[in-house]
Write an enzyme that holds these catalytic residues in place. Structure first.
Site, PDB file in Angstrom:
ATOM      1  N   ASP A  56      43.330  45.270  29.245  1.00  0.00           N
ATOM      2  CA  ASP A  56      42.332  46.290  29.610  1.00  0.00           C
ATOM      3  C   ASP A  56      42.365  46.529  31.120  1.00  0.00           C
ATOM      4  OD1 ASP A  56      41.322  43.741  30.266  1.00  0.00           O
ATOM      5  OD2 ASP A  56      39.229  44.320  29.884  1.00  0.00           O
TER       6      ASP A  56
ATOM      7  N   HIS B 193      41.987  35.112  36.793  1.00  0.00           N
ATOM      8  CA  HIS B 193      41.877  34.975  35.333  1.00  0.00           C
ATOM      9  C   HIS B 193      43.172  35.327  34.592  1.00  0.00           C
ATOM     10  CE1 HIS B 193      37.586  34.409  35.733  1.00  0.00           C
ATOM     11  NE2 HIS B 193      37.427  35.579  36.314  1.00  0.00           N
TER      12      HIS B 193
HETATM   13  O1  RIB Z   1      36.398  37.126  32.379  1.00  0.00           O
HETATM   14  C1  RIB Z   1      37.588  37.564  32.933  1.00  0.00           C
HETATM   15  C2  RIB Z   1      38.203  38.663  32.093  1.00  0.00           C
HETATM   16  O2  RIB Z   1      37.299  39.765  32.064  1.00  0.00           O
HETATM   17  C3  RIB Z   1      39.508  39.200  32.628  1.00  0.00           C
HETATM   18  O3  RIB Z   1      40.355  39.520  31.561  1.00  0.00           O
HETATM   19  C4  RIB Z   1      39.085  40.431  33.389  1.00  0.00           C
HETATM   20  O4  RIB Z   1      40.116  41.379  33.445  1.00  0.00           O
HETATM   21  C5  RIB Z   1      37.881  40.912  32.627  1.00  0.00           C
HETATM   22  O5  RIB Z   1      38.242  41.747  31.606  1.00  0.00           O
HETATM   23 CA    CA Z   2      41.519  41.671  31.504  1.00  0.00          CA
END
Ligand code: RIB
Ligand code: CA
Length: 314
Positions: free
Chosen positions: A10, A240
């Protein structure tokens, strides 16, 4: 050739860091990107996924995914984290990478069937597309080599609610389906990513030595750093989405706890991931019959960042 992967994404600023890394790293052979709503609308995340393929300079197919969760109402987009355009104001206006015909779920099914036992799914957004693929073709659970998910929080608080991490919170029902399917899942959640700090100095190095893509990532990251500074109170970002990829090629940098994982689907704890270590007794049914999930509970943060910098500045 590197490990065959399919990234469900995303984009999203940290998704951009992940995808440009995957397209550059010799450790990966990216068979495609599937888009999902999450950090922005499906139209925007699909546009951004295609823009990343252009930047990566590879002929990598992009399939558009779901616009909404399986059954719940879609949550608000996190514009304060990723900006209105998902890239902190730096989403390119013009894109060239074509969109493949058909849905993301169909593309996932076709790709896994074309390469049985060879492809690892890397979902780094809400899990709706993966759940839809499982509902349409349960056989894919046996066909995937594995699944490396960025999502969840076991021994730490969530990041969108005290209980839930964002990707799981966006569609808890989909996450419950994915964690319950009979395939090998690695869960790379906040327990690990909160131990991987990306600093402004790290990004300055990517900007200086990472070419055009490094300059794009540095520009987009300004919004991400501002959010972490102003709202979370940190002078670094949690790294992340790239961590879900790095867990595949550098497993030595993460500590895993084999568990079964269930997801709270309703109420104030919706999106909470609960893990039971497989060796631990429970009197409650519903746990031991579930698939084994390798929950990453610790990370060598410096090792992860050093590896990322090595690849992006090579
Ligand atoms: O919590 C982190 C996630 O949430 C990552 O994938 C970031 O892109 C958001 O979508
Ligand atoms: Ca993401």
């Amino acid at each position: 050739m590197g490990e065959k992967i399919l990234i469900d994404t995303d984009p999203g600023i940290d998704d951009a860091f992940a995808i440009l890394y995957a397209l550059k790293s010799p450790d990966f052979d990216v068979l495609g990107l599937t888009s999902i709503y999450g950090n922005a609308s499906i139209e925007q995340t699909t546009h951004n996924a295609r823009a990343l393929v252009d930047m990566g300079g590879q002929a990598c197919p992009v399939a558009q995914g779901a616009a909404d969760p399986l059954t719940i109402e879609r949550r608000a987009f996190p514009v304060m984290v990723h900006g209105e355009d998902g890239f902190g104001g730096f989403s390119p206006a013009q894109i060239k990478a074509p969109l493949v015909q058909g849905s993301a779920a169909g593309f996932i099914i076709d790709t896994l069937r074309a390469h049985p036992g060879e492809v690892t799914l890397v979902p780094i957004g809400p899990l709706t597309n993966i759940a839809l693929a499982l509902q349409q073709a349960p056989d894919i659970a046996q066909l995937a080599k594995g699944v490396s998910i960025m999502g969840g929080a076991v021994n730490v608080n969530g990041n969108v609610t005290p209980a839930a991490e964002a990707n799981i919170y966006d569609d808890p029902e989909a996450a419950e389906i994915v964690f319950g399917a009979p395939w090998t899942v690695t869960m790379l959640g906040l327990d690990a990513t909160h131990q991987v700090p990306l600093t402004r100095a790290n990004v300055a190095r990517i900007e200086a030595d990472g070419g055009m893509n490094g300059r794009f990532l540095a520009a987009a990251a300004v919004q991400y750093f501002d959010f972490h500074a102003e709202v979370v109170g940190l002078d670094f970002c949690h790294f992340h989405d790239p961590s879900a990829l790095i867990a595949l090629c550098r497993p030595d940098l993460f500590t895993r706890q084999p568990s079964s994982v269930r997801v709270v689907c309703e109420g104030f704890a919706a999106g909470k991931t609960i893990a039971k270590p497989i060796q631990r007794f429970t009197a409650q049914p519903g746990w031991d019959e579930r698939a084994r999930v390798e929950v990453c509970i610790d990370a060598d943060g410096a090792g992860v960042i050093n590896h990322y910098l090595e690849v992006m500045t090579a």
